[in-house]
Design a protein around this motif. Structure first.
Motif, PDB file in Angstrom:
ATOM      1  N   ASP A  24       0.854  -1.101  -0.004  1.00 38.47           N
ATOM      2  CA  ASP A  24      -0.144   0.025  -0.076  1.00 38.47           C
ATOM      3  C   ASP A  24       0.904   1.280   0.072  1.00 38.47           C
ATOM      4  O   ASP A  24       0.779   2.208  -0.853  1.00 38.47           O
ATOM      5  N   ASN A  25       2.087   1.217   0.844  1.00 37.85           N
ATOM      6  CA  ASN A  25       2.833   2.287   0.859  1.00 37.85           C
ATOM      7  C   ASN A  25       4.211   1.732   1.549  1.00 37.85           C
ATOM      8  O   ASN A  25       4.082   0.753   2.378  1.00 37.85           O
ATOM      9  N   PHE A  26       5.295   2.071   0.864  1.00 39.65           N
ATOM     10  CA  PHE A  26       6.521   1.623   1.720  1.00 39.65           C
ATOM     11  C   PHE A  26       6.852   2.524   2.663  1.00 39.65           C
ATOM     12  O   PHE A  26       7.184   3.808   2.489  1.00 39.65           O
ATOM     13  N   PRO A  27       7.021   2.076   3.965  1.00 45.08           N
ATOM     14  CA  PRO A  27       6.975   3.203   5.174  1.00 45.08           C
ATOM     15  C   PRO A  27       8.425   3.567   5.369  1.00 45.08           C
ATOM     16  O   PRO A  27       8.626   4.320   6.186  1.00 45.08           O
ATOM     17  N   ALA A  28       9.493   2.801   4.624  1.00 44.92           N
ATOM     18  CA  ALA A  28      10.981   3.366   4.787  1.00 44.92           C
ATOM     19  C   ALA A  28      11.316   4.210   3.864  1.00 44.92           C
ATOM     20  O   ALA A  28      10.950   4.498   2.851  1.00 44.92           O
ATOM     21  N   ALA A  29      12.434   4.897   4.326  1.00 49.28           N
ATOM     22  CA  ALA A  29      13.161   5.911   3.148  1.00 49.28           C
ATOM     23  C   ALA A  29      14.655   6.199   3.316  1.00 49.28           C
ATOM     24  O   ALA A  29      15.303   5.446   4.444  1.00 49.28           O
ATOM     25  N   ILE A  30      15.222   6.453   2.211  1.00 46.90           N
ATOM     26  CA  ILE A  30      16.784   6.141   2.386  1.00 46.90           C
ATOM     27  C   ILE A  30      17.131   7.775   1.634  1.00 46.90           C
ATOM     28  O   ILE A  30      16.559   8.207   0.600  1.00 46.90           O
ATOM     29  N   ASP A  32      20.354  10.602  -0.026  1.00 51.05           N
ATOM     30  CA  ASP A  32      21.549  10.435  -0.730  1.00 51.05           C
ATOM     31  C   ASP A  32      22.699   9.969  -0.243  1.00 51.05           C
ATOM     32  O   ASP A  32      23.650   9.436  -0.793  1.00 51.05           O
ATOM     33  N   PHE A  33      22.875   9.946   1.187  1.00 56.29           N
ATOM     34  CA  PHE A  33      24.194   9.625   1.842  1.00 56.29           C
ATOM     35  C   PHE A  33      23.944   8.117   2.356  1.00 56.29           C
ATOM     36  O   PHE A  33      25.015   7.646   3.139  1.00 56.29           O
ATOM     37  N   GLY A  34      22.843   7.468   2.082  1.00 54.77           N
ATOM     38  CA  GLY A  34      22.691   6.106   2.722  1.00 54.77           C
ATOM     39  C   GLY A  34      21.957   5.865   4.075  1.00 54.77           C
ATOM     40  O   GLY A  34      21.910   4.674   4.408  1.00 54.77           O
ATOM     41  N   ALA A  35      21.455   6.996   4.636  1.00 53.55           N
ATOM     42  CA  ALA A  35      20.909   6.762   5.806  1.00 53.55           C
ATOM     43  C   ALA A  35      19.572   6.415   5.696  1.00 53.55           C
ATOM     44  O   ALA A  35      18.811   6.749   4.917  1.00 53.55           O
ATOM     45  N   ILE A  36      19.133   5.276   6.380  1.00 49.69           N
ATOM     46  CA  ILE A  36      17.709   4.500   6.285  1.00 49.69           C
ATOM     47  C   ILE A  36      16.939   5.021   7.586  1.00 49.69           C
ATOM     48  O   ILE A  36      17.408   4.532   8.784  1.00 49.69           O
ATOM     49  N   ALA A  42       8.944   0.417  18.535  1.00 52.75           N
ATOM     50  CA  ALA A  42       9.095   1.410  19.480  1.00 52.75           C
ATOM     51  C   ALA A  42       8.680   2.928  18.966  1.00 52.75           C
ATOM     52  O   ALA A  42       8.550   3.767  19.536  1.00 52.75           O
ATOM     53  N   GLY A  43       8.828   3.018  17.568  1.00 53.22           N
ATOM     54  CA  GLY A  43       8.866   4.196  16.818  1.00 53.22           C
ATOM     55  C   GLY A  43       9.428   4.182  15.658  1.00 53.22           C
ATOM     56  O   GLY A  43       9.191   3.633  14.854  1.00 53.22           O
ATOM     57  N   VAL A  44      10.584   5.217  15.616  1.00 57.09           N
ATOM     58  CA  VAL A  44      11.122   5.120  14.374  1.00 57.09           C
ATOM     59  C   VAL A  44      12.730   5.096  14.455  1.00 57.09           C
ATOM     60  O   VAL A  44      13.370   5.829  15.272  1.00 57.09           O
ATOM     61  N   ASN A  45      13.470   4.176  13.569  1.00 54.80           N
ATOM     62  CA  ASN A  45      14.811   3.840  13.644  1.00 54.80           C
ATOM     63  C   ASN A  45      15.451   4.887  12.567  1.00 54.80           C
ATOM     64  O   ASN A  45      14.788   4.955  11.622  1.00 54.80           O
ATOM     65  N   LEU A  46      16.677   5.110  12.733  1.00 50.32           N
ATOM     66  CA  LEU A  46      17.371   5.836  11.687  1.00 50.32           C
ATOM     67  C   LEU A  46      18.992   5.095  11.912  1.00 50.32           C
ATOM     68  O   LEU A  46      19.411   5.287  12.889  1.00 50.32           O
ATOM     69  N   ASN A  47      19.152   4.522  10.893  1.00 48.62           N
ATOM     70  CA  ASN A  47      20.524   3.783  10.741  1.00 48.62           C
ATOM     71  C   ASN A  47      20.558   2.793  12.032  1.00 48.62           C
ATOM     72  O   ASN A  47      21.597   2.735  12.692  1.00 48.62           O
ATOM     73  N   ASN A  48      19.474   2.091  12.461  1.00 52.77           N
ATOM     74  CA  ASN A  48      19.424   0.938  13.459  1.00 52.77           C
ATOM     75  C   ASN A  48      19.595   1.540  14.954  1.00 52.77           C
ATOM     76  O   ASN A  48      19.786   0.952  15.941  1.00 52.77           O
TER      77      ASN A  48
END
Length: 99
Positions: A24-30, A32-36, A42-48
């Protein structure tokens, strides 16, 4: 990348995030520098690392909910729709602390 059963974000040699069809929608984003940025229980992760958690506060207001997908810019700031006490709909900007 698409897989035979869904899609995912992959950072060899590991799988970062996957979702099965239908997408339906892809909830993750990346960025230009590879941060995901991606959702976790628990919430939202950024780079694990947990960047934003349910129950965190903005000023004196508590984050009650988050919506997905997220967006991440090249400064590693994550924008996410959410619900905070005092505002039923909010756009939250989470900025990570950099050493």
């Amino acid at each position: 990348a698409d897989t035979t059963t869904g899609a995912g974000l992959f950072n060899p040699p590991r799988v970062v995030f996957t979702q099965t069809y239908p997408l339906d929608n892809f909830p993750a984003a990346i960025n230009d520098f590879g941060a995901i940025a991606y959702p976790v229980a628990a919430g939202v992760n950024l780079n694990n690392s947990l960047l934003l958690a349910y129950g965190d506060t903005i000023g004196t207001d508590v984050i009650n909910g988050l919506s997905f997908p997220v967006a991440v810019n090249d400064r590693d700031q994550v924008a996410i729709p959410g619900n905070i006490a005092g505002a039923s709909d909010a756009l939250i900007l989470a900025t990570p602390k950099h050493p």
